[in-house]
Design a protein around this motif. Structure first.
Motif, short mmCIF file in Angstrom:
data_model
loop_
_atom_site.label_atom_id
_atom_site.label_comp_id
_atom_site.label_asym_id
_atom_site.label_seq_id
_atom_site.Cartn_x
_atom_site.Cartn_y
_atom_site.Cartn_z
N GLU A 206 0.84 -1.20 0.00
CA GLU A 206 0.00 0.00 0.00
C GLU A 206 0.88 1.25 0.00
O GLU A 206 1.97 1.24 0.58
CB GLU A 206 -0.89 0.06 1.25
CG GLU A 206 -2.08 -0.83 1.22
CD GLU A 206 -3.02 -0.54 2.39
OE1 GLU A 206 -2.64 0.21 3.32
OE2 GLU A 206 -4.14 -1.07 2.38
N ILE A 207 0.38 2.29 -0.64
CA ILE A 207 1.03 3.60 -0.61
C ILE A 207 -0.08 4.62 -0.42
O ILE A 207 -1.06 4.63 -1.18
CB ILE A 207 1.80 3.88 -1.92
CG1 ILE A 207 2.97 2.90 -2.07
CG2 ILE A 207 2.29 5.32 -1.95
CD1 ILE A 207 3.70 2.99 -3.38
N ALA A 208 0.05 5.45 0.58
CA ALA A 208 -0.94 6.50 0.87
C ALA A 208 -2.35 5.92 1.01
O ALA A 208 -3.31 6.45 0.47
CB ALA A 208 -0.90 7.59 -0.19
N GLN A 209 -2.45 4.80 1.70
CA GLN A 209 -3.72 4.12 1.97
C GLN A 209 -4.42 3.64 0.70
O GLN A 209 -5.63 3.46 0.69
CB GLN A 209 -4.64 5.02 2.80
CG GLN A 209 -4.02 5.41 4.12
CD GLN A 209 -4.81 6.46 4.84
OE1 GLN A 209 -5.57 7.22 4.24
NE2 GLN A 209 -4.62 6.53 6.15
N ARG A 210 -3.67 3.45 -0.37
CA ARG A 210 -4.20 2.90 -1.63
C ARG A 210 -3.44 1.61 -1.93
O ARG A 210 -2.23 1.53 -1.74
CB ARG A 210 -4.04 3.87 -2.80
CG ARG A 210 -4.63 5.26 -2.63
CD ARG A 210 -6.09 5.32 -2.42
NE ARG A 210 -6.88 4.65 -3.42
CZ ARG A 210 -8.15 4.92 -3.68
NH1 ARG A 210 -8.76 5.87 -3.01
NH2 ARG A 210 -8.81 4.25 -4.57
N LEU B 246 3.49 6.16 -8.35
CA LEU B 246 4.71 6.64 -7.73
C LEU B 246 5.86 5.85 -8.33
O LEU B 246 5.77 4.63 -8.47
CB LEU B 246 4.67 6.42 -6.22
CG LEU B 246 5.96 6.61 -5.42
CD1 LEU B 246 6.42 8.07 -5.46
CD2 LEU B 246 5.76 6.15 -3.99
N MET B 247 6.94 6.55 -8.71
CA MET B 247 8.08 5.88 -9.30
C MET B 247 9.38 6.38 -8.68
O MET B 247 9.57 7.58 -8.51
CB MET B 247 8.12 6.13 -10.81
CG MET B 247 9.29 5.49 -11.50
SD MET B 247 9.19 5.77 -13.28
CE MET B 247 10.70 4.99 -13.79
N PHE B 248 10.25 5.43 -8.35
CA PHE B 248 11.60 5.73 -7.90
C PHE B 248 12.54 5.25 -9.00
O PHE B 248 12.38 4.16 -9.53
CB PHE B 248 11.95 5.01 -6.60
CG PHE B 248 11.17 5.50 -5.42
CD1 PHE B 248 11.56 6.65 -4.75
CD2 PHE B 248 10.06 4.82 -4.97
CE1 PHE B 248 10.86 7.11 -3.65
CE2 PHE B 248 9.34 5.27 -3.87
CZ PHE B 248 9.75 6.41 -3.21
#
Length: 108
Positions: free
Chosen positions: A41-45, A66-68
């Motif tokens: 999960e990222i940011a509750q998604r 989101l990409m690193f």
């Protein structure tokens, strides 16, 4: 005659925000860690897709991402993200900064 044309296009709702400067070994550890143990999960998604073609791109269940990406020219990690809303953008940005800060603590 010489004609020089340069076009810079900035995608809508997307950004490159301040990135973390790391030693090359730390850069590799950070990217390897994302590949081997990606967030669920990222940011509750919920993360529904992970693309490792040019870094680690996490696509969320609402289409935000989101990409690193490790810089090829300097010892840095670049972070890109896109969201449909300003609130979503801020949440993902905050989460990305936490991930980078946490990794720098764990790596050093």
């Amino acid at each position: 005659y010489v004609i020089f044309f340069l076009m810079i296009r900035r995608p809508p709702r997307s950004t490159l925000f301040p990135y973390t400067t790391l030693f090359r070994s730390q850069q590799k550890k950070f990217m390897d860690g994302l590949s081997k143990n990606p967030p669920k999960e990222i940011a509750q998604r919920k993360v529904v897709e992970i693309n490792k073609w040019d870094g680690c791109k996490f696509v969320l269940d609402n289409g935000d991402w989101l990409m690193f990406r490790a810089s090829g020219t300097e010892a840095a990690i670049r972070c890109y993200l896109e969201s449909r809303t300003k609130i979503g953008f801020k949440k993902i940005e905050d989460e990305a900064m936490k991930m980078m800060k946490l990794s720098s603590v764990l790596i050093s």
